[in-house]
Write a protein that holds these residues in place. Structure first.
Motif, PDB file in Angstrom:
ATOM      1  N   GLY A  35       0.874  -1.288   0.000  1.00 18.64           N
ATOM      2  CA  GLY A  35       0.093   0.052   0.015  1.00 18.64           C
ATOM      3  C   GLY A  35       0.896   1.223  -0.026  1.00 18.64           C
ATOM      4  N   LEU A  36       1.991   1.175   0.218  1.00 25.36           N
ATOM      5  CA  LEU A  36       2.671   2.374   0.204  1.00 25.36           C
ATOM      6  C   LEU A  36       3.464   2.656  -1.133  1.00 25.36           C
ATOM      7  N   ARG A  37       3.521   3.799  -1.694  1.00 33.29           N
ATOM      8  CA  ARG A  37       3.881   4.256  -2.868  1.00 33.29           C
ATOM      9  C   ARG A  37       5.558   4.277  -3.110  1.00 33.29           C
ATOM     10  N   GLY A  38       6.203   3.636  -2.054  1.00 31.55           N
ATOM     11  CA  GLY A  38       7.781   3.704  -2.313  1.00 31.55           C
ATOM     12  C   GLY A  38       8.272   3.199  -3.626  1.00 31.55           C
ATOM     13  N   THR A  39       7.907   1.982  -3.857  1.00 28.33           N
ATOM     14  CA  THR A  39       8.318   1.347  -5.158  1.00 28.33           C
ATOM     15  C   THR A  39       8.087   1.912  -6.256  1.00 28.33           C
ATOM     16  N   GLU A  40       6.802   2.154  -6.317  1.00 29.31           N
ATOM     17  CA  GLU A  40       6.216   3.021  -7.539  1.00 29.31           C
ATOM     18  C   GLU A  40       7.059   4.578  -7.864  1.00 29.31           C
ATOM     19  N   SER A  41       7.069   5.244  -6.717  1.00 32.86           N
ATOM     20  CA  SER A  41       7.935   6.489  -6.717  1.00 32.86           C
ATOM     21  C   SER A  41       9.319   6.259  -7.375  1.00 32.86           C
ATOM     22  N   LEU A  42       9.977   5.148  -6.753  1.00 33.65           N
ATOM     23  CA  LEU A  42      11.353   5.016  -7.205  1.00 33.65           C
ATOM     24  C   LEU A  42      11.564   4.547  -8.410  1.00 33.65           C
TER      25      LEU A  42
END
Length: 85
Positions: A35-42
């Motif tokens: 649910g966190l956007r971390g991988t998407e953002s990176l």
């Protein structure tokens, strides 16, 4: 006790932070909760034809993650932070 950290002053400083974060991802040392956007953002960070990082492709989550990972690279909790008196 929380302390502030040194923010990057130059483009090279910020690129070093992003490079450190990318290397940690490649080595499998970073895990994100669902649910966190971390991988998407990176993964949306792009490079320019000259090999530099395209700053327009970096969102706030990627910027915060890169700065936090770089700051935490030598982190060791003190005894007081662990709740041991």
């Amino acid at each position: 006790m929380l302390t502030s950290y040194a923010t990057p002053l130059t483009r090279a400083d910020f690129e070093a932070r992003l490079g450190y974060s990318a290397e940690q991802c490649r080595m499998g040392l970073i895990h994100f909760a669902k649910g966190l956007r971390g991988t998407e953002s990176l993964t949306q960070v792009r490079c320019l034809p000259n090999g530099r990082i395209d700053f327009l492709s970096i969102d706030e989550a990627a910027r915060l993650h890169a700065n936090m990972m770089y700051q935490m690279r030598n982190f060791t909790p003190s005894v007081a932070e662990e709740g041991i008196e």
